[in-house]
Design an enzyme around this catalytic site. Structure first.
Site, PDB file in Angstrom:
ATOM      1  N   SER A 329     -17.949 -18.097 -28.686  1.00  0.00           N
ATOM      2  CA  SER A 329     -18.576 -17.323 -29.755  1.00  0.00           C
ATOM      3  C   SER A 329     -17.610 -17.223 -30.922  1.00  0.00           C
ATOM      4  O   SER A 329     -16.737 -16.362 -30.954  1.00  0.00           O
ATOM      5  CB  SER A 329     -18.956 -15.937 -29.237  1.00  0.00           C
ATOM      6  OG  SER A 329     -20.018 -16.029 -28.321  1.00  0.00           O
ATOM      7  N   THR A 330     -17.776 -18.110 -31.863  1.00  0.00           N
ATOM      8  CA  THR A 330     -16.898 -18.236 -33.024  1.00  0.00           C
ATOM      9  C   THR A 330     -17.767 -18.442 -34.243  1.00  0.00           C
ATOM     10  O   THR A 330     -18.874 -18.961 -34.142  1.00  0.00           O
ATOM     11  CB  THR A 330     -15.966 -19.453 -32.842  1.00  0.00           C
ATOM     12  OG1 THR A 330     -15.243 -19.333 -31.632  1.00  0.00           O
ATOM     13  CG2 THR A 330     -14.982 -19.579 -34.005  1.00  0.00           C
ATOM     14  N   THR A 331     -17.269 -18.053 -35.403  1.00  0.00           N
ATOM     15  CA  THR A 331     -17.967 -18.418 -36.629  1.00  0.00           C
ATOM     16  C   THR A 331     -16.942 -18.757 -37.688  1.00  0.00           C
ATOM     17  O   THR A 331     -15.774 -18.376 -37.587  1.00  0.00           O
ATOM     18  CB  THR A 331     -18.911 -17.298 -37.103  1.00  0.00           C
ATOM     19  OG1 THR A 331     -19.810 -17.817 -38.081  1.00  0.00           O
ATOM     20  CG2 THR A 331     -18.151 -16.126 -37.679  1.00  0.00           C
ATOM     21  N   ALA A 409     -17.234 -23.460 -35.738  1.00  0.00           N
ATOM     22  CA  ALA A 409     -17.372 -22.748 -34.479  1.00  0.00           C
ATOM     23  C   ALA A 409     -17.472 -23.773 -33.366  1.00  0.00           C
ATOM     24  O   ALA A 409     -17.561 -24.976 -33.616  1.00  0.00           O
ATOM     25  CB  ALA A 409     -18.627 -21.885 -34.521  1.00  0.00           C
TER      26      ALA A 409
END
Length: 516
Positions: A329-331, A409
């Site tokens: 879970s990255t942005t 991401a």
């Protein structure tokens, strides 16, 4: 122009540009808005990295990723049996996520954004927080892509009553087209704008976090928060063809692995067709993967890290033995301002801990439970240590002048996504949008993941090369989420990755904000 993982994140950054902010202000505003629009991915409980280049050419790399807790007289090491877990049937393979209070590492996001705005910004922190506060008060209608993310992370998002009240009011997880509201987070963000980053060091937000950790069995102490510092690092420089990529250096791993893949790519001429392109990026990815051996985690903390990696760089037939990793879970957000300043900011909550600070609406990270970040096993990294990360915000230069800013991401896949986007732009002379949309491959473990849309001829060639192919039916967020802004031949370009519902927003010289 601003590119981000959600239209509302991009718009928040563009609004700040329209109000006189620079590229750093824009990416900070977009990242704060992402805490609402892409709430499982990032937020005040996360960690991240910022790479920025001012109009005068000064470049700054800030590391505000998470640290291992346990400092001070109340400090404790992680007992792996204290981690909770849930399983996600993602991409045809069951994948285990480790969450709960014991998985929470010391967050650096608030300190990092505060430092970036203080040192590199043009506007006050309250002005930069304002779009995110408005979003949190109004709530956000879930897009199809965000709703899908909520489904696969559903067990995490309903793990405690505070989380469930936000994401599953009435006992049912909210779906596409429904509005998720963040009234407590709105107040926390408003307070952050007024009080500044000290609130997460020794202020009310820090006190609320520590009190909850003590009640729930988490490891983050008041000493951890007081002693946390943002670290300025020298960007890693990688020459490729007629360009130079600046990106995240060790002890994070993503930039080093992208550097290794680009070095492998440069051994041959640019690919002339799709078959040659996909063969080349798979070969380059495998050679970079081979560096992730038992010595790799230790090498990342050595001053001569890159020299050690180049010495171990395998020959053309080198392979990799790493395992297939879960969806992280990255942005990522990228921006360019009217004066030519550029910035890229990547941040992550891991897969999220399922723990929300009561009364604050802040979802905390689970980095102590991320297997990729704990290669020696859970609980073995010393308290106070800055954890490694795959995140790799980057700036590309040609002739010393900035060409583009990008980040992605996607956990392990983000390095493949960045590599293939760069290769498409530099070698293929593609526009940013076309390079981002191009179907991707990702070599890992004992095979190669092949996204839907890769041409049949390229798939057949990879199969003929002896690769075990894991084929996907369509475009999927598994393959990363690139956000890029660039100086194109026809003017500024921007692209958010459609795999994650990404978008770009631009500002005219008269101050009008519009979506790309």
């Amino acid at each position: 122009m601003v590119a981000a993982g959600h239209p509302l994140s991009a718009r928040a950054g563009a609004l700040v540009l329209a109000r006189g902010g620079g590229a750093v202000d824009a990416v900070c505003a977009a990242a704060l808005a992402a805490a609402v629009a892409e709430s499982p991915l990032t937020g005040p409980g996360a960690g991240g990295f910022l790479l920025a280049r001012a109009p005068d050419g000064a470049t700054t790399m800030l590391d505000f990723f998470v640290a291992v807790p346990g400092l001070g007289p109340r400090g404790r090491r992680l007992d792996p049996t204290d981690l909770d877990s849930f399983t996600v049937p993602f991409g045809g393979a069951d994948q285990v996520f480790h969450i709960g209070p014991a998985s929470v590492a010391v967050p650096g996001m608030v300190a990092g954004l505060g430092e970036a705005v203080r040192r590199l910004g043009r506007l006050a922190l309250a002005d930069i927080v304002a779009p995110a506060v408005d979003l949190a008060r109004e709530g956000v209608t879930l897009t199809r892509e965000t709703a899908y993310l909520h489904v696969i992370l559903g067990d995490m998002l309903t793990a405690d009553p505070e989380c469930a009240a936000v994401y599953a009011p009435g006992g049912r997880l909210l779906g596409a087209g429904e509005r998720v509201r963040f009234p407590q987070l709105a107040e926390t963000l408003r307070h952050l704008g007024e009080a500044g980053p000290a609130t997460m060091r020794d202020g009310p937000l820090a006190a609320a976090l520590v009190a909850h950790m003590e009640r729930a069995g988490g490891l983050v102490t008041a000493d951890d928060l007081r002693r946390y510092r943002v670290i300025e690092r020298e960007p890693l420089r990688i020459d490729y063809r007629d360009t130079t990529l600046l990106t995240n250096p060790p002890p994070s791993s993503g930039g080093a692995l992208i550097a290794a893949a680009l070095r492998a790519m440069e051994e041959t001429a640019p690919a002339g067709d799709d078959v040659a392109h996909y063969r080349a990026v798979v070969r380059a990815g495998l050679r970079a993967n081979a560096l992730r051996d038992d010595a790799f985690p230790g090498d990342l903390h050595e001053e001569d890290c890159m020299e050690r990696l180049w010495a171990r760089m395998p020959g053309r037939d080198g392979g990799g033995g790493e395992s297939r990793a879960p969806a992280g879970s990255t942005t990522s957000v990228s921006a360019i301002d009217a004066d030519g300043g550029m910035a890229s900011l990547s941040s992550s909550n891991g897969s999220g801990s399922g723990v929300m600070i009561p009364g604050a609406g802040v979802l905390l990270n689970n980095m102590l439970g991320e297997e990729d970040l704990n290669p020696g096993g859970f609980g073995r990294i010393a308290p106070g240590t800055r954890m490694t990360s795959m995140m790799a915000p980057g700036l590309l230069l040609r002739g010393g002048e900035p060409v583009l800013a990008l980040g992605s991401a996607g956990s392990n896949r983000l390095r493949s996504a960045i590599l293939q986007t760069l290769v498409g732009i530099v070698d293929g002379r593609m526009t940013s949008s076309d390079a981002v949309r191009r179907p991707r491959v990702h070599p890992e473990g004992d095979g190669v993941d092949v996204e839907g849309g890769v041409p049949d001829a390229a798939v057949a060639a990879l199969h003929a090369d002896g690769h075990d192919l894991r084929r996907w039916g369509e475009m999927n967020l598994f393959f990363g989420g690139v956000s890029v802004v660039a100086r194109g031949t026809a003017g500024l370009e921007g692209a958010g990755d459609p795999r994650r519902g990404g978008a770009a927003a631009a500002v005219t010289r008269s101050g009008e904000v519009f979506a790309i």
